[in-house]
Design a protein around this motif. Structure first.
Motif, PDB file in Angstrom:
ATOM      1  N   UNK A 157       0.825  -1.200   0.000  1.00 42.57           N
ATOM      2  CA  UNK A 157       0.000   0.000   0.000  1.00 42.57           C
ATOM      3  C   UNK A 157       0.864   1.257   0.000  1.00 42.57           C
ATOM      4  N   UNK A 158       1.873   1.277   0.873  1.00 46.50           N
ATOM      5  CA  UNK A 158       2.710   2.470   0.977  1.00 46.50           C
ATOM      6  C   UNK A 158       3.703   2.591  -0.167  1.00 46.50           C
ATOM      7  N   UNK A 159       3.892   1.525  -0.918  1.00 46.09           N
ATOM      8  CA  UNK A 159       4.678   1.649  -2.150  1.00 46.09           C
ATOM      9  C   UNK A 159       3.837   2.264  -3.272  1.00 46.09           C
ATOM     10  N   UNK A 160       2.518   2.292  -3.080  1.00 50.17           N
ATOM     11  CA  UNK A 160       1.604   2.846  -4.083  1.00 50.17           C
ATOM     12  C   UNK A 160       1.035   4.203  -3.657  1.00 50.17           C
ATOM     13  N   UNK A 161       1.242   4.581  -2.401  1.00 43.68           N
ATOM     14  CA  UNK A 161       0.661   5.815  -1.854  1.00 43.68           C
ATOM     15  C   UNK A 161       1.799   6.788  -1.537  1.00 43.68           C
ATOM     16  N   UNK A 162       1.678   8.017  -1.997  1.00 39.54           N
ATOM     17  CA  UNK A 162       2.720   9.041  -1.792  1.00 39.54           C
ATOM     18  C   UNK A 162       4.098   8.452  -2.139  1.00 39.54           C
ATOM     19  N   UNK A 163       4.201   7.986  -3.368  1.00 40.11           N
ATOM     20  CA  UNK A 163       5.346   7.204  -3.819  1.00 40.11           C
ATOM     21  C   UNK A 163       6.657   7.969  -3.665  1.00 40.11           C
ATOM     22  N   UNK A 164       6.646   9.263  -3.981  1.00 39.43           N
ATOM     23  CA  UNK A 164       7.904  10.012  -3.957  1.00 39.43           C
ATOM     24  C   UNK A 164       8.417  10.255  -2.534  1.00 39.43           C
ATOM     25  N   UNK A 165       7.504  10.384  -1.567  1.00 42.82           N
ATOM     26  CA  UNK A 165       7.951  10.505  -0.175  1.00 42.82           C
ATOM     27  C   UNK A 165       8.589   9.205   0.279  1.00 42.82           C
ATOM     28  N   UNK A 166       7.943   8.079  -0.041  1.00 36.73           N
ATOM     29  CA  UNK A 166       8.515   6.779   0.298  1.00 36.73           C
ATOM     30  C   UNK A 166       9.860   6.566  -0.371  1.00 36.73           C
ATOM     31  N   UNK A 167       9.978   7.009  -1.630  1.00 34.02           N
ATOM     32  CA  UNK A 167      11.241   6.873  -2.343  1.00 34.02           C
ATOM     33  C   UNK A 167      12.342   7.699  -1.713  1.00 34.02           C
ATOM     34  N   UNK A 168      12.008   8.912  -1.270  1.00 39.09           N
ATOM     35  CA  UNK A 168      13.000   9.758  -0.594  1.00 39.09           C
ATOM     36  C   UNK A 168      13.504   9.095   0.679  1.00 39.09           C
ATOM     37  N   UNK A 169      12.583   8.630   1.508  1.00 39.17           N
ATOM     38  CA  UNK A 169      12.979   8.025   2.785  1.00 39.17           C
ATOM     39  C   UNK A 169      13.742   6.720   2.567  1.00 39.17           C
ATOM     40  N   UNK A 170      13.393   5.981   1.532  1.00 45.49           N
ATOM     41  CA  UNK A 170      14.121   4.742   1.225  1.00 45.49           C
ATOM     42  C   UNK A 170      15.560   5.047   0.802  1.00 45.49           C
ATOM     43  N   UNK A 171      15.722   6.002  -0.114  1.00 41.53           N
ATOM     44  CA  UNK A 171      17.036   6.257  -0.707  1.00 41.53           C
ATOM     45  C   UNK A 171      17.941   7.112   0.175  1.00 41.53           C
ATOM     46  N   UNK A 172      17.349   8.032   0.960  1.00 42.57           N
ATOM     47  CA  UNK A 172      18.173   8.997   1.696  1.00 42.57           C
ATOM     48  C   UNK A 172      18.127   8.825   3.209  1.00 42.57           C
ATOM     49  N   UNK A 173      17.302   7.891   3.691  1.00 44.40           N
ATOM     50  CA  UNK A 173      17.258   7.615   5.135  1.00 44.40           C
ATOM     51  C   UNK A 173      17.486   6.133   5.409  1.00 44.40           C
ATOM     52  N   UNK A 174      16.604   5.270   4.884  1.00 48.60           N
ATOM     53  CA  UNK A 174      16.654   3.838   5.201  1.00 48.60           C
ATOM     54  C   UNK A 174      17.950   3.190   4.736  1.00 48.60           C
ATOM     55  N   UNK A 175      18.302   3.346   3.462  1.00 47.15           N
ATOM     56  CA  UNK A 175      19.503   2.698   2.948  1.00 47.15           C
ATOM     57  C   UNK A 175      20.784   3.234   3.597  1.00 47.15           C
ATOM     58  N   UNK A 176      20.931   4.565   3.763  1.00 45.62           N
ATOM     59  CA  UNK A 176      22.119   5.057   4.467  1.00 45.62           C
ATOM     60  C   UNK A 176      22.231   4.544   5.901  1.00 45.62           C
TER      61      UNK A 176
END
Length: 518
Positions: free
Chosen positions: A287-306
């Motif tokens: 669901x959250x991969x389909x909702x507010x996708x760009x916010x999730x992408x930001x947090x994945x790439x610049x918070x979670x992975x680091x």
């Protein structure tokens, strides 16, 4: 100036007329002029807010000038710039929230931990907060991080980073873009007028206006009545309000994104999608991969992975392997769950300075997802023991309904005034069992009469039809394949529905989009 106001569409028409006549080299300059003017109007013509915005962008531009080269100060300059961005965001957006926490701690220990200076800082930052700071700060942090990582080049012209940050469709509610996605579109390509592209863009704008004006605004009437008076409208009313708010928020936010992406498409600038039929998801992670996708992408790439690549988490993975066994990832993945905890806390906090946000769309969602991961073997065992056919349509429907209910519950705290109100509201949901409300006149006495309910139901049915089709193909491609008369009919129906049946009630505010408040 609201993006759904007549003034905006006049501005947009003038913008397009001039934009397509200009040479490629100066098209971006015209966009910059329009973007700053539009942003200034959104700031309610606040000079202080505009100055703060310019200062924030300038600091980030200055910081990137030292990141293209390998020098000893590179890491320090990057760290200081990001720290500046984070402190600025906290100061402008969360100063009131932090002030209330300090007051609560002081009250707990019977001590006054604040003074007049703290109160003045809170007042000043709240009054002069640059509009849409939650969006453009993430865009800037992503940009400077990409430059530091070597993924993007540092812009030498500060006016260009100003346009990248303030591009006027983005200065509504996103989407959150990266420089890699926008560089060539803003500064490289010659944009020429295209009739087909204009038609496709305006189709999307009309669909967004339909979702906002015909569906979302009507749902808001019922949702507001029940949420504001949950002590009176208890029992099954609460379940209805929670479900309707989920659709209200979706139509409001995704409708806004349709307008934004459609407007930008007319100009020949394509922005990333922010929604992908989320209500067809079978679990909350999807669901959250389909909702507010760009916010999730930001947090994945610049918070979670680091975080997961950091030294501390590498040591934690090593500890987990030594103490929990080699296959700890399948049993209890502590490093992953902790990094997700940080990400989900930030998601909740990003939505607003309040514990209802942190819990409802942050910690609660994290807990459900983690528990779901841990319980996966148990669920698989239940399916096997009960011989459940997981390939049939009814099982898929069950998973989607379960996901919606879990999301709906967390989102209800997002809508509640406070975290306490959220829990009290759900407590009142179990005061009594009152199914008769669906058969008497109850819902016709809450601001919408039978005619208004009929329009709302028609809009919801059309929404589900379009959403279902869009899973398999682009609806606009289907429309394009039809003859001219059919395409004209689509425009006419949407336009008439918006003008004639759009809901403009007493509390309607053209500038009021739910996510626009962030």
């Amino acid at each position: 100036m609201s993006i759904i106001s007549l003034q905006f569409f006049i501005l947009f028409f003038i913008t397009c007329a001039v934009f397509f006549m200009l040479p490629a080299k100066i098209q971006w300059i015209w966009l910059l002029i329009v973007s700053i003017g539009f942003y200034y109007s959104q700031m309610y013509y606040s000079i202080a807010g505009l100055v703060f915005f310019f200062a924030i962008v300038f600091v980030n531009w200055a910081g990137t000038q030292f990141l293209d080269e390998n020098n000893s100060l590179k890491k320090n300059i990057y760290s200081l710039t990001v720290i500046f961005d984070v402190i600025t965001l906290v100061l402008f957006k969360y100063s009131k929230f932090l002030y209330e926490i300090i007051l609560a701690i002081g009250k707990l220990f019977k001590a006054d931990l604040t003074n007049d200076i703290c109160g003045y800082i809170v007042y000043y930052t709240q009054e002069n907060c640059p509009e849409r700071i939650s969006y453009f700060m993430l865009i800037l942090i992503a940009y400077i991080t990409d430059v530091y990582w070597g993924k993007s080049r540092a812009l030498k012209n500060p006016a260009k980073i100003l346009l990248f940050t303030s591009y006027f469709p983005l200065m509504t509610s996103g989407p959150i873009v990266t420089f890699e996605e926008m560089e060539n579109q803003l500064f490289g390509e010659k944009h020429r007028f295209s009739y087909d592209r204009c038609v496709r863009g305006m189709e999307r704008v009309l669909w967004g206006l339909f979702k906002k004006m015909v569906i979302s605004e009507r749902l808001a009437v019922i949702v507001s009545r029940i949420y504001d008076y949950y002590e009176v409208y208890n029992g099954l009313y609460i379940f209805v309000a929670a479900a309707l708010f989920a659709f209200q928020l979706y139509c409001d936010f995704s409708g806004l994104m349709d307008i934004v992406l459609g407007i930008s498409e007319v100009l020949g600038i394509y922005l990333p999608e922010n929604f992908n039929t989320p209500f067809y998801s079978v679990n909350l992670s999807e669901f959250w991969r389909r909702w507010h996708i760009t916010l999730g992408g930001f947090l994945r790439d610049y918070v979670l992975y680091p975080i997961q690549r950091s030294k501390g988490f590498k040591n934690l993975r090593k500890w987990s392997k030594n103490h929990l066994g080699k296959g700890y990832e399948k049993r209890f993945n502590i490093p992953l769950y902790l990094s997700l905890l940080v990400s989900w806390f930030l998601i909740g906090l990003w939505h607003g300075g309040g514990w209802n946000y942190i819990f409802g769309v942050g910690l609660y969602m994290w807990a459900v997802i983690v528990i779901g991961e841990i319980m996966t073997p148990v669920f698989a065992w239940i399916v096997k023991v009960l011989h459940i056919n997981t390939e049939c349509a009814t099982y898929t429907f069950f998973l989607r309904l379960r996901t919606f209910i879990l999301f709906m519950f967390g989102l209800s705290f997002f809508r509640a005034k406070t975290l306490k109100d959220g829990f009290l509201m759900w407590k009142s949901a179990f005061y009594r069992f009152n199914p008769w409300i669906f058969f008497d006149e109850s819902f016709f006495n809450m601001g919408l009469d039978r005619r208004e309910w009929g329009i709302l139901i028609f809009g919801m049915i059309l929404l589900f039809i379009v959403s279902y089709i869009s899973q398999k193909r682009d609806v606009r491609d289907f429309i394009k394949e039809q003859n001219f008369v059919a395409k004209l009919a689509v425009f006419a129906v949407l336009f008439v529905m918006i003008i004639v049946y759009g809901y403009y009630g007493a509390d309607f505010n053209a500038a009021d989009f739910i996510y626009g408040r962030f």
